[in-house]
Design a protein around this motif. Structure first.
Motif, PDB file in Angstrom:
ATOM      1  N   MET A   1      -2.854   5.984 -13.285  1.00  0.00           N
ATOM      2  CA  MET A   1      -3.849   4.997 -12.882  1.00  0.00           C
ATOM      3  C   MET A   1      -3.230   3.875 -12.057  1.00  0.00           C
ATOM      4  O   MET A   1      -3.845   3.370 -11.121  1.00  0.00           O
ATOM      5  N   ARG A   2      -1.998   3.475 -12.387  1.00  0.00           N
ATOM      6  CA  ARG A   2      -1.362   2.389 -11.620  1.00  0.00           C
ATOM      7  C   ARG A   2      -1.239   2.779 -10.148  1.00  0.00           C
ATOM      8  O   ARG A   2      -1.522   1.977  -9.265  1.00  0.00           O
ATOM      9  N   GLY A   3      -0.828   4.001  -9.889  1.00  0.00           N
ATOM     10  CA  GLY A   3      -0.723   4.447  -8.506  1.00  0.00           C
ATOM     11  C   GLY A   3      -2.064   4.483  -7.798  1.00  0.00           C
ATOM     12  O   GLY A   3      -2.201   3.988  -6.674  1.00  0.00           O
ATOM     13  N   ALA A   4      -3.073   5.041  -8.457  1.00  0.00           N
ATOM     14  CA  ALA A   4      -4.412   5.117  -7.853  1.00  0.00           C
ATOM     15  C   ALA A   4      -4.977   3.720  -7.636  1.00  0.00           C
ATOM     16  O   ALA A   4      -5.497   3.406  -6.555  1.00  0.00           O
TER      17      ALA A   4
ATOM     18  N   ALA B   1       0.838  -1.213   0.000  1.00  0.00           N
ATOM     19  CA  ALA B   1       0.000   0.000   0.000  1.00  0.00           C
ATOM     20  C   ALA B   1       0.862   1.248   0.000  1.00  0.00           C
ATOM     21  O   ALA B   1       0.592   2.193  -0.740  1.00  0.00           O
ATOM     22  N   ARG B   2       1.916   1.244   0.824  1.00  0.00           N
ATOM     23  CA  ARG B   2       2.806   2.405   0.861  1.00  0.00           C
ATOM     24  C   ARG B   2       3.442   2.641  -0.503  1.00  0.00           C
ATOM     25  O   ARG B   2       3.565   3.770  -0.960  1.00  0.00           O
ATOM     26  N   ASN B   3       3.867   1.553  -1.160  1.00  0.00           N
ATOM     27  CA  ASN B   3       4.464   1.686  -2.494  1.00  0.00           C
ATOM     28  C   ASN B   3       3.445   2.221  -3.485  1.00  0.00           C
ATOM     29  O   ASN B   3       3.768   3.029  -4.352  1.00  0.00           O
ATOM     30  N   GLY B   4       2.205   1.781  -3.389  1.00  0.00           N
ATOM     31  CA  GLY B   4       1.155   2.265  -4.284  1.00  0.00           C
ATOM     32  C   GLY B   4       0.890   3.744  -4.090  1.00  0.00           C
ATOM     33  O   GLY B   4       0.761   4.503  -5.043  1.00  0.00           O
ATOM     34  N   ILE B   5       0.827   4.169  -2.832  1.00  0.00           N
ATOM     35  CA  ILE B   5       0.598   5.583  -2.546  1.00  0.00           C
ATOM     36  C   ILE B   5       1.790   6.402  -3.027  1.00  0.00           C
ATOM     37  O   ILE B   5       1.626   7.461  -3.626  1.00  0.00           O
ATOM     38  N   ALA B   6       2.992   5.885  -2.803  1.00  0.00           N
ATOM     39  CA  ALA B   6       4.187   6.596  -3.267  1.00  0.00           C
ATOM     40  C   ALA B   6       4.200   6.687  -4.787  1.00  0.00           C
ATOM     41  O   ALA B   6       4.545   7.724  -5.359  1.00  0.00           O
ATOM     42  N   SER B   7       3.808   5.600  -5.475  1.00  0.00           N
ATOM     43  CA  SER B   7       3.759   5.617  -6.941  1.00  0.00           C
ATOM     44  C   SER B   7       2.748   6.640  -7.439  1.00  0.00           C
ATOM     45  O   SER B   7       2.997   7.362  -8.397  1.00  0.00           O
ATOM     46  N   PHE B   8       1.601   6.694  -6.784  1.00  0.00           N
ATOM     47  CA  PHE B   8       0.551   7.627  -7.154  1.00  0.00           C
ATOM     48  C   PHE B   8       1.039   9.059  -6.982  1.00  0.00           C
ATOM     49  O   PHE B   8       0.878   9.903  -7.862  1.00  0.00           O
TER      50      PHE B   8
ATOM     51  N   ALA C   1      -6.898  -0.171  -3.966  1.00  0.00           N
ATOM     52  CA  ALA C   1      -7.153  -1.592  -3.715  1.00  0.00           C
ATOM     53  C   ALA C   1      -6.528  -2.016  -2.388  1.00  0.00           C
ATOM     54  O   ALA C   1      -7.134  -2.772  -1.617  1.00  0.00           O
ATOM     55  N   SER C   2      -5.326  -1.535  -2.113  1.00  0.00           N
ATOM     56  CA  SER C   2      -4.644  -1.880  -0.864  1.00  0.00           C
ATOM     57  C   SER C   2      -5.402  -1.335   0.346  1.00  0.00           C
ATOM     58  O   SER C   2      -5.500  -2.010   1.372  1.00  0.00           O
ATOM     59  N   ALA C   3      -5.942  -0.138   0.227  1.00  0.00           N
ATOM     60  CA  ALA C   3      -6.710   0.450   1.332  1.00  0.00           C
ATOM     61  C   ALA C   3      -7.948  -0.389   1.630  1.00  0.00           C
ATOM     62  O   ALA C   3      -8.278  -0.631   2.804  1.00  0.00           O
ATOM     63  N   CYS C   4      -8.631  -0.873   0.611  1.00  0.00           N
ATOM     64  CA  CYS C   4      -9.815  -1.707   0.820  1.00  0.00           C
ATOM     65  C   CYS C   4      -9.417  -3.059   1.414  1.00  0.00           C
ATOM     66  O   CYS C   4     -10.075  -3.572   2.318  1.00  0.00           O
ATOM     67  N   TRP C   5      -8.339  -3.629   0.902  1.00  0.00           N
ATOM     68  CA  TRP C   5      -7.874  -4.917   1.416  1.00  0.00           C
ATOM     69  C   TRP C   5      -7.599  -4.801   2.908  1.00  0.00           C
ATOM     70  O   TRP C   5      -8.001  -5.650   3.697  1.00  0.00           O
TER      71      TRP C   5
END
Length: 140
Positions: A70-73, A7-14, A78-82
């Protein structure tokens, strides 16, 4: 990698993609990071899904702008919901979506939302992507 790190990586990517798009000079549009500016690249990505990234430099830039933002979002939401599904503390996070949603479905939701809401074309694309995904694929 655990889901928290994911999730942290996703937020950082976004965040990185948003920053990059806001500071990159796009050859064809002054507002390349707006909903209107990203929409053509997302439409092109859907029409070329599954094909190699080829074409003019402008086409590639437009597709990659859509993909990276879009990849970041997609990953962060998805990670936040998981995480919420595991803890069930309070209501689902506003910044979340069903983790079962495919990447191309997320892009399609943004394209549909943007076409249906031209009044938001001047808003930044990240905000439009979050609104589209959240409305179409809520975290439950």
């Amino acid at each position: 990698m655990g889901m928290i790190e994911y999730a942290r990586n996703g937020i950082a990517s976004f965040a990185a993609a948003t920053t990059l798009l806001m500071t990159t000079v796009h050859p064809s549009q002054a507002d390349e990071w707006s909903t209107e500016g990203i929409l053509p690249g997302c439409e092109l990505q859907l029409s070329e899904a599954g094909k190699p990234l080829e074409g003019s430099a402008n086409d590639l830039l437009e597709r990659m702008s859509c993909i990276s933002l879009m990849r970041g979002a997609h990953t962060a939401m998805a990670s936040a919901c998981w995480h919420w599904r595991k803890t069930r503390t309070g209501p689902p996070p506003v910044f979340s979506m069903s983790p079962e949603t495919t990447f191309n479905a997320s892009i399609q939701s943004f394209v549909n939302w943007a076409r249906d809401h031209p009044e938001h074309w001047g808003r930044d694309a990240a905000t439009g992507m979050v609104a589209a995904i959240r409305e179409t694929f809520p975290c439950e």
